[in-house]
Scaffold this motif. Structure first.
Motif, PDB file in Angstrom:
ATOM      1  N   ASP A  84      23.089  -9.033  47.977  1.00 45.72           N
ATOM      2  CA  ASP A  84      23.181 -10.234  48.787  1.00 45.72           C
ATOM      3  C   ASP A  84      21.780 -10.753  49.122  1.00 45.72           C
ATOM      4  N   PRO A  85      21.634 -12.067  49.271  1.00 42.95           N
ATOM      5  CA  PRO A  85      20.317 -12.605  49.631  1.00 42.95           C
ATOM      6  C   PRO A  85      20.034 -12.394  51.116  1.00 42.95           C
ATOM      7  N   SER A  86      18.776 -12.335  51.459  1.00 45.29           N
ATOM      8  CA  SER A  86      18.374 -12.389  52.855  1.00 45.29           C
ATOM      9  C   SER A  86      18.166 -13.851  53.229  1.00 45.29           C
ATOM     10  N   VAL A  87      18.085 -14.132  54.518  1.00 47.35           N
ATOM     11  CA  VAL A  87      17.816 -15.503  54.945  1.00 47.35           C
ATOM     12  C   VAL A  87      16.440 -15.940  54.465  1.00 47.35           C
ATOM     13  N   TRP A  88      15.524 -14.968  54.265  1.00 46.48           N
ATOM     14  CA  TRP A  88      14.185 -15.299  53.806  1.00 46.48           C
ATOM     15  C   TRP A  88      14.207 -15.800  52.366  1.00 46.48           C
ATOM     16  N   ALA A  89      15.082 -15.250  51.560  1.00 50.30           N
ATOM     17  CA  ALA A  89      15.253 -15.773  50.208  1.00 50.30           C
ATOM     18  C   ALA A  89      15.785 -17.203  50.258  1.00 50.30           C
ATOM     19  N   ALA A  90      16.664 -17.480  51.229  1.00 48.70           N
ATOM     20  CA  ALA A  90      17.196 -18.835  51.397  1.00 48.70           C
ATOM     21  C   ALA A  90      16.099 -19.804  51.825  1.00 48.70           C
ATOM     22  N   TYR A  91      15.215 -19.381  52.727  1.00 50.19           N
ATOM     23  CA  TYR A  91      14.095 -20.236  53.130  1.00 50.19           C
ATOM     24  C   TYR A  91      13.186 -20.541  51.945  1.00 50.19           C
ATOM     25  N   ASN A 137      11.426 -13.010  48.898  1.00 46.98           N
ATOM     26  CA  ASN A 137      11.211 -14.443  48.776  1.00 46.98           C
ATOM     27  C   ASN A 137      11.111 -14.888  47.328  1.00 46.98           C
ATOM     28  N   GLU A 138      10.473 -14.072  46.497  1.00 53.12           N
ATOM     29  CA  GLU A 138      10.282 -14.477  45.112  1.00 53.12           C
ATOM     30  C   GLU A 138      11.616 -14.636  44.390  1.00 53.12           C
ATOM     31  N   ARG A 139      12.612 -13.867  44.786  1.00 49.85           N
ATOM     32  CA  ARG A 139      13.923 -14.015  44.162  1.00 49.85           C
ATOM     33  C   ARG A 139      14.538 -15.369  44.511  1.00 49.85           C
ATOM     34  N   SER A 151      -7.677 -32.334  53.357  1.00 46.23           N
ATOM     35  CA  SER A 151      -7.472 -32.602  51.931  1.00 46.23           C
ATOM     36  C   SER A 151      -6.224 -33.454  51.760  1.00 46.23           C
ATOM     37  N   ASP A 152      -5.885 -33.754  50.520  1.00 49.87           N
ATOM     38  CA  ASP A 152      -4.660 -34.508  50.226  1.00 49.87           C
ATOM     39  C   ASP A 152      -3.488 -33.596  49.877  1.00 49.87           C
ATOM     40  N   VAL A 153      -3.678 -32.282  50.006  1.00 51.55           N
ATOM     41  CA  VAL A 153      -2.657 -31.326  49.585  1.00 51.55           C
ATOM     42  C   VAL A 153      -1.560 -31.221  50.642  1.00 51.55           C
ATOM     43  N   VAL A 154      -0.319 -31.143  50.181  1.00 56.94           N
ATOM     44  CA  VAL A 154       0.845 -30.948  51.055  1.00 56.94           C
ATOM     45  C   VAL A 154       1.163 -29.462  51.124  1.00 56.94           C
ATOM     46  N   GLN A 155       1.435 -28.955  52.312  1.00 56.10           N
ATOM     47  CA  GLN A 155       1.764 -27.538  52.485  1.00 56.10           C
ATOM     48  C   GLN A 155       3.160 -27.394  53.079  1.00 56.10           C
ATOM     49  N   ILE A 156       3.962 -26.517  52.468  1.00 61.75           N
ATOM     50  CA  ILE A 156       5.284 -26.153  52.977  1.00 61.75           C
ATOM     51  C   ILE A 156       5.313 -24.642  53.101  1.00 61.75           C
ATOM     52  N   SER A 157       5.430 -24.122  54.313  1.00 60.54           N
ATOM     53  CA  SER A 157       5.557 -22.676  54.482  1.00 60.54           C
ATOM     54  C   SER A 157       7.013 -22.278  54.315  1.00 60.54           C
ATOM     55  N   GLN A 158       7.240 -21.233  53.538  1.00 58.95           N
ATOM     56  CA  GLN A 158       8.597 -20.759  53.265  1.00 58.95           C
ATOM     57  C   GLN A 158       9.048 -19.672  54.218  1.00 58.95           C
ATOM     58  N   HIS A 159       8.195 -19.267  55.159  1.00 64.72           N
ATOM     59  CA  HIS A 159       8.546 -18.052  55.894  1.00 64.72           C
ATOM     60  C   HIS A 159       8.003 -18.003  57.321  1.00 64.72           C
ATOM     61  N   SER A 160       6.873 -18.616  57.597  1.00 69.67           N
ATOM     62  CA  SER A 160       6.158 -18.414  58.853  1.00 69.67           C
ATOM     63  C   SER A 160       6.907 -19.033  60.031  1.00 69.67           C
ATOM     64  N   THR A 161       6.969 -18.293  61.138  1.00 69.43           N
ATOM     65  CA  THR A 161       7.789 -18.708  62.280  1.00 69.43           C
ATOM     66  C   THR A 161       7.010 -18.892  63.573  1.00 69.43           C
ATOM     67  N   SER A 162       5.720 -18.638  63.591  1.00 67.27           N
ATOM     68  CA  SER A 162       4.962 -18.720  64.831  1.00 67.27           C
ATOM     69  C   SER A 162       5.134 -20.068  65.510  1.00 67.27           C
ATOM     70  N   ALA A 163       5.399 -20.031  66.826  1.00 65.97           N
ATOM     71  CA  ALA A 163       5.520 -21.275  67.584  1.00 65.97           C
ATOM     72  C   ALA A 163       4.216 -22.059  67.569  1.00 65.97           C
ATOM     73  N   ALA A 164       3.085 -21.365  67.440  1.00 63.66           N
ATOM     74  CA  ALA A 164       1.780 -22.029  67.438  1.00 63.66           C
ATOM     75  C   ALA A 164       1.615 -22.954  66.241  1.00 63.66           C
ATOM     76  N   LEU A 165       2.350 -22.725  65.160  1.00 59.74           N
ATOM     77  CA  LEU A 165       2.214 -23.558  63.968  1.00 59.74           C
ATOM     78  C   LEU A 165       2.734 -24.973  64.205  1.00 59.74           C
ATOM     79  N   SER A 166       3.546 -25.162  65.237  1.00 62.66           N
ATOM     80  CA  SER A 166       4.027 -26.509  65.555  1.00 62.66           C
ATOM     81  C   SER A 166       2.884 -27.427  65.954  1.00 62.66           C
ATOM     82  N   GLU A 167       1.758 -26.839  66.354  1.00 65.77           N
ATOM     83  CA  GLU A 167       0.592 -27.645  66.729  1.00 65.77           C
ATOM     84  C   GLU A 167      -0.118 -28.209  65.503  1.00 65.77           C
TER      85      GLU A 167
END
Length: 423
Positions: A320-327, A70-72, A143-159
């Motif tokens: 080659d990049p992984s899809v995770w690097a693309a995310y 991901n860091e790449r 808080s007023d902070v915005v969060q963007i996850s670059q990797h997490s896929t759990s369906a529970a996070l949609s809640e």
């Protein structure tokens, strides 16, 4: 022109150099040429504002392999963003990087440092779904902070409706796994899932989607050193298909222990994206997982923007990049576009626009530079539709993008990729 929140020079400079230092260590370990990336991060910024955001990665622990990949993607994104700069002053985006050690407690500690000490208005993070959830519930929520996850896929996070992510929900992934197992016409399946948000969520989706018999359903601890008891229980169930909902390091241990006992000759294996890693191949005997079939997230490899990203990634990193690097690339680029579109460099202002800049009603753009051109020419967030290198984002009311998936299998101790699935 957006107003900038006040930040001390010492604070932003520390974060700026911390990220560059991490890259230098990575280059030494991997013998990679990152001079262009390093220069983009450490160039002269005197007299220029710095827009500092936080990013939480897994640099150690069970998910470290994903963190390195991901860091790449992060570094490629920063190179492209800072070649243009944010606002009329073409000011740089700075990322202060923190390690979560692949644990929820580590993620919360990292997020608290970034929010309380660095005072970032936006966090990118994290990798593990349980870590992302803990960060959101314990630090971001309220808080007023915005969060963007670059990797997490759990369906529970949609809640968590305020959470944004560039990796798709595991709902479609779990259903695809259920279809794969069902197509094999097995008498029954045994399921073992890792004891965290990722394992609980994906195994639950699989259970709901699978119409066949589940002869065994158990859990195993994250970071365990041996899983013989779990393997024995799966074997005792009599199931002729085994599904592993786990991380790469745990899967490598399980596969090796099953191979040493000859279990691999009795059953077929199934897995999801976290069983797919070069580190798994490197740490398992040849022939130990030749029956493995799984489903992983995928990028739209025929898309021109992905091909450009892939070419640039390969020229810097030699692979080659992984899809995770693309995310990861998309998460950082989305953050930069939202900052450019926001009226001020504050969490509420960024939150107001972060999903709007992914809407299909806007002008389709494939880079920060293209998005900035629209915004500098009088456009608003609604006039921008960022389609990432991982595919169209179009974040829904839960902050979720749509997803692309691909079936994989192991042949001659190498991964082979076959059919695509859209979810």
């Amino acid at each position: 022109m957006r107003e900038s929140s006040s930040r001390s020079t010492a604070r932003t400079r520390r974060g700026f150099l911390a990220l560059a230092g991490t890259g230098a260590l990575g280059a030494t370990a991997g013998c990679l040429d990152i001079s262009g990336v390093r220069n983009a991060l450490t160039g002269d910024t005197s007299g220029r504002e710095e827009y500092t955001v936080g990013m939480i990665q897994s640099e150690s622990g069970s998910l470290a392999a994903f963190g390195r990949r991901n860091e790449r993607g992060l570094r490629n994104a920063l190179t492209a963003i800072n070649a243009v700069g944010i606002g009329e002053g073409s000011d740089p985006l700075v990322v202060e990087l923190e390690n979560d050690d692949s644990t929820p407690a580590g993620g919360v500690d990292a997020a608290e440092r970034l929010v309380d000490q660095v005072e970032v208005p936006l966090l990118v993070g994290s990798i593990g779904s349980g870590v992302t959830q803990a960060i959101h519930e314990d630090v971001v929520s309220g808080s007023d902070v915005v969060q963007i996850s670059q990797h997490s896929t759990s369906a529970a996070l949609s809640e968590l409706s305020a959470l944004n992510r560039t990796a798709p929900s595991g709902t479609a992934l779990g259903a695809a796994l259920a279809n794969l197992v069902a197509d094999g016409d097995y008498e029954s399946v045994a399921v073992t899932s890792i004891e965290n948000g990722y394992g609980n969520s994906l195994s639950s989706v699989f259970r709901s989607a699978y119409d066949g018999e589940i002869a065994y359903e158990g859990t195993h601890p994250q970071g365990g050193e041996s899983f013989v008891d779990e393997l024995e229980a799966m074997r005792a169930s009599g199931a002729d298909a085994w599904l592993f909902v786990t991380y790469g390091s745990e899967f490598a241990t399980m596969v090796t222990e099953a191979y040493e006992r000859g279990y691999h000759q009795e059953v077929d294996y199934f897995g999801a994206e976290s069983t797919l890693a070069e580190s798994v191949l490197a740490n398992t005997p040849e022939g130990s997982q030749e029956s493995l079939v799984g489903v992983t997230q995928s990028a739209p490899v025929e898309q021109e923007s992905y091909q450009r990203f892939s070419d640039e990634f390969r020229s810097i990193w030699g692979q080659d990049p992984s899809v995770w690097a693309a995310y990861s690339y998309d998460a950082v680029t989305l953050a930069a576009i939202a900052i450019e579109a926001a009226e001020s460099f504050t969490g509420p202002a960024i939150s107001d626009v972060v999903r709007d800049v992914t809407r299909p009603e806007g002008e389709t753009v494939f880079s920060f530079e293209e998005a900035k051109r629209v915004l500098q020419n009088g456009g608003t967030a609604a006039d921008v539709n960022y389609e990432g290198v991982s595919g169209p984002l179009d974040l829904d009311e839960n902050g979720d993008p749509q997803g692309f998936y691909q079936v994989f299998e192991v042949e001659d101790h190498q991964y082979e990729f076959t059919d695509f699935i859209t979810g």
